[in-house]
Motif scaffolding. Structure first.
Motif, PDB file in Angstrom:
ATOM      1  N   PHE A  68       0.834  -1.211   0.000  1.00 33.83           N
ATOM      2  CA  PHE A  68       0.000   0.000   0.000  1.00 33.83           C
ATOM      3  C   PHE A  68       0.864   1.254   0.000  1.00 33.83           C
ATOM      4  O   PHE A  68       0.579   2.220  -0.718  1.00 33.83           O
ATOM      5  CB  PHE A  68      -0.921  -0.006   1.219  1.00 33.83           C
ATOM      6  N   LEU A  69       1.932   1.253   0.780  1.00 35.56           N
ATOM      7  CA  LEU A  69       2.843   2.402   0.823  1.00 35.56           C
ATOM      8  C   LEU A  69       3.531   2.600  -0.523  1.00 35.56           C
ATOM      9  O   LEU A  69       3.690   3.739  -0.982  1.00 35.56           O
ATOM     10  CB  LEU A  69       3.893   2.190   1.921  1.00 35.56           C
ATOM     11  N   ASP A  70       3.932   1.509  -1.171  1.00 33.77           N
ATOM     12  CA  ASP A  70       4.561   1.607  -2.486  1.00 33.77           C
ATOM     13  C   ASP A  70       3.602   2.202  -3.514  1.00 33.77           C
ATOM     14  O   ASP A  70       4.005   3.007  -4.368  1.00 33.77           O
ATOM     15  CB  ASP A  70       5.037   0.227  -2.958  1.00 33.77           C
ATOM     16  N   LEU A  71       2.338   1.806  -3.429  1.00 32.56           N
ATOM     17  CA  LEU A  71       1.328   2.370  -4.328  1.00 32.56           C
ATOM     18  C   LEU A  71       1.208   3.877  -4.132  1.00 32.56           C
ATOM     19  O   LEU A  71       1.197   4.646  -5.098  1.00 32.56           O
ATOM     20  CB  LEU A  71      -0.030   1.709  -4.073  1.00 32.56           C
ATOM     21  N   VAL A  76       2.239   9.489  -5.996  1.00 32.56           N
ATOM     22  CA  VAL A  76       2.509  10.903  -5.721  1.00 32.56           C
ATOM     23  C   VAL A  76       3.365  11.528  -6.816  1.00 32.56           C
ATOM     24  O   VAL A  76       3.133  12.667  -7.240  1.00 32.56           O
ATOM     25  CB  VAL A  76       3.207  11.076  -4.352  1.00 32.56           C
ATOM     26  N   ALA A  77       4.360  10.783  -7.323  1.00 32.87           N
ATOM     27  CA  ALA A  77       5.332  11.366  -8.254  1.00 32.87           C
ATOM     28  C   ALA A  77       5.076  11.039  -9.718  1.00 32.87           C
ATOM     29  O   ALA A  77       5.214  11.900 -10.578  1.00 32.87           O
ATOM     30  CB  ALA A  77       6.747  10.907  -7.864  1.00 32.87           C
ATOM     31  N   ILE A 104       5.232  12.962  -0.568  1.00 34.83           N
ATOM     32  CA  ILE A 104       6.469  12.223  -0.872  1.00 34.83           C
ATOM     33  C   ILE A 104       7.163  11.824   0.421  1.00 34.83           C
ATOM     34  O   ILE A 104       7.608  10.675   0.600  1.00 34.83           O
ATOM     35  CB  ILE A 104       7.416  13.073  -1.747  1.00 34.83           C
ATOM     36  N   HIS A 105       7.257  12.766   1.356  1.00 28.37           N
ATOM     37  CA  HIS A 105       7.965  12.481   2.611  1.00 28.37           C
ATOM     38  C   HIS A 105       7.086  11.728   3.606  1.00 28.37           C
ATOM     39  O   HIS A 105       7.602  11.001   4.461  1.00 28.37           O
ATOM     40  CB  HIS A 105       8.493  13.778   3.212  1.00 28.37           C
ATOM     41  N   PHE A 106       5.774  11.884   3.491  1.00 23.65           N
ATOM     42  CA  PHE A 106       4.874  11.109   4.337  1.00 23.65           C
ATOM     43  C   PHE A 106       4.985   9.625   4.009  1.00 23.65           C
ATOM     44  O   PHE A 106       5.228   8.787   4.881  1.00 23.65           O
ATOM     45  CB  PHE A 106       3.435  11.597   4.148  1.00 23.65           C
ATOM     46  N   PHE A 107       4.817   9.286   2.723  1.00 30.50           N
ATOM     47  CA  PHE A 107       4.927   7.880   2.322  1.00 30.50           C
ATOM     48  C   PHE A 107       6.360   7.372   2.459  1.00 30.50           C
ATOM     49  O   PHE A 107       6.584   6.233   2.880  1.00 30.50           O
ATOM     50  CB  PHE A 107       4.434   7.700   0.885  1.00 30.50           C
ATOM     51  N   GLY A 108       7.340   8.213   2.096  1.00 32.35           N
ATOM     52  CA  GLY A 108       8.737   7.794   2.202  1.00 32.35           C
ATOM     53  C   GLY A 108       9.159   7.568   3.640  1.00 32.35           C
ATOM     54  O   GLY A 108       9.830   6.573   3.964  1.00 32.35           O
ATOM     55  N   VAL A 150       2.098   7.366  11.946  1.00 32.48           N
ATOM     56  CA  VAL A 150       2.207   8.618  12.718  1.00 32.48           C
ATOM     57  C   VAL A 150       3.590   9.233  12.521  1.00 32.48           C
ATOM     58  O   VAL A 150       3.734  10.450  12.335  1.00 32.48           O
ATOM     59  CB  VAL A 150       1.930   8.359  14.213  1.00 32.48           C
ATOM     60  N   GLY A 151       4.619   8.389  12.549  1.00 35.93           N
ATOM     61  CA  GLY A 151       5.976   8.875  12.319  1.00 35.93           C
ATOM     62  C   GLY A 151       6.131   9.487  10.938  1.00 35.93           C
ATOM     63  O   GLY A 151       6.763  10.533  10.762  1.00 35.93           O
ATOM     64  N   GLY A 152       5.525   8.842   9.913  1.00 32.10           N
ATOM     65  CA  GLY A 152       5.563   9.388   8.566  1.00 32.10           C
ATOM     66  C   GLY A 152       4.822  10.697   8.455  1.00 32.10           C
ATOM     67  O   GLY A 152       5.247  11.620   7.737  1.00 32.10           O
ATOM     68  N   LEU A 153       3.710  10.819   9.194  1.00 33.53           N
ATOM     69  CA  LEU A 153       2.930  12.056   9.201  1.00 33.53           C
ATOM     70  C   LEU A 153       3.751  13.207   9.776  1.00 33.53           C
ATOM     71  O   LEU A 153       3.790  14.310   9.214  1.00 33.53           O
ATOM     72  CB  LEU A 153       1.659  11.846  10.027  1.00 33.53           C
TER      73      LEU A 153
END
Length: 313
Positions: A68-71, A76-77, A104-108, A150-153
């Motif tokens: 899901f994160l990869d999707l 995004v890009a 980008i930084h949220f998912f990354g 939460v950390g990604g957020l």
């Protein structure tokens, strides 16, 4: 002074991967094929794990979240880049650019932490197998995954907020194929140490911290594997970690190159960024499915169900 009074630039121009018309056609076809494979591969993993009850374990729960994160990361890009390839206008509004920085930084950031979580799962499974089901209970797994989100957020806001505060009065050309905090900061009219280095500090701490935890985890894992007496047992244990180590290398290698150095643009930055935003999301499904017998069998069962269902229509 308010940001709206300082900001004169209302849109940016994404220069993309190349200005050569012939290369643009080539990149468009390549990106389109890669993105379609990314969507198909990761959706297949999500559906397979959801449908097959035998895959309802912590390991595959984490794998489905990674898909899901990869999707999200790729979406995004890549779609905006595809649109820019076929349109003469390569503009992106200020708000959309900031949103792209955030996501980008949220998912990354979430994926960085999630890969650490997957390493912890392997650590418990190999180093403490008798207590694995107790330690990695369903409730614990959900809470751990939520903590990575939460950390990604927090990481996403930590990158987008400084970018919003920067004054932009021209030029407005971003030498990248997506909006990122570092190339965006280079266009600011006035800069401070924090604005210039916020990207390196924020992303650097997350990347380095995650990478160090991963190294420590796998040091313990490999040490435990080497103590296994049977060659078959060692091979099986190494096999379960090989896929994850491959993904970690592909993901963290480019991140270290981009974010663990001073904010000075290099010619290869766009191509290196393409590895973790475009290449890694499409390779992850193949890496896990080709090396995982359970997932392959579950996909065959899913295919058989589909054929059986269509045969009754």
């Amino acid at each position: 002074m308010a940001v709206t009074n300082e900001t004169k630039v209302t849109q940016f121009i994404l220069l993309g991967l190349s200005s050569d018309p012939d290369l643009q056609i080539l990149f468009f076809v390549m990106l389109l094929v890669i993105y379609l494979l990314t969507v198909a591969g990761n959706l297949l993993i999500l559906v397979t794990i959801y449908v097959d009850s035998q895959l309802h374990t912590p390991m595959y729960f984490f794998l489905s979240n990674l898909s899901f994160l990869d999707l999200g990361f790729s979406t995004v890009a890549v779609p905006k880049s595809l649109v820019n390839f076929i349109l003469q206008s390569k503009t992106i509004s200020f708000n959309d650019c900031i949103a792209q920085v955030f996501f980008i930084h949220f998912f990354g950031g979430t994926e960085c932490l999630h890969l650490v979580l997957m390493a912890y799962d392997r650590y418990v499974a190999i180093c403490n197998p008798l207590r694995y089901t107790v330690i990695m209970s369903s409730r614990t797994c959900v809470l751990l995954v939520l903590s990575t989100w939460v950390g990604g957020l927090v990481h996403g806001f930590g990158q987008a907020f400084p970018a919003v505060q920067l004054p932009f009065c021209g030029p407005n050309e971003i030498d990248h194929f997506f909006c990122d905090a570092r190339p965006l900061a280079l266009l600011a009219c006035s800069k401070t140490f924090i604005s210039e280095n916020a990207d390196m500090i924020n992303s650097g701490i997350l990347t380095l911290g995650s990478f160090l935890v991963l190294l420590i985890s796998y040091a313990y894992i490999i040490s435990t594997i080497l103590k296994i007496r049977s060659a078959e047992g060692r091979q099986k244990a190494f096999s379960t970690c090989a896929s994850h180590l491959t993904v970690v290398t592909l993901f963290f290698g480019p991140l270290v190159f981009i974010y663990m150095r001073p904010p000075v643009p290099l010619a290869g930055d766009k191509l290196v960024s393409g590895v973790y935003t475009i290449v890694t999301p499409v390779l992850n499904p193949f890496i896990y499915t080709l090396r995982n017998e359970k997932v392959r069998k579950a996909m065959k069962k899913l295919g058989a169900r589909k054929v059986s269902f269509l045969g009754h229509i």
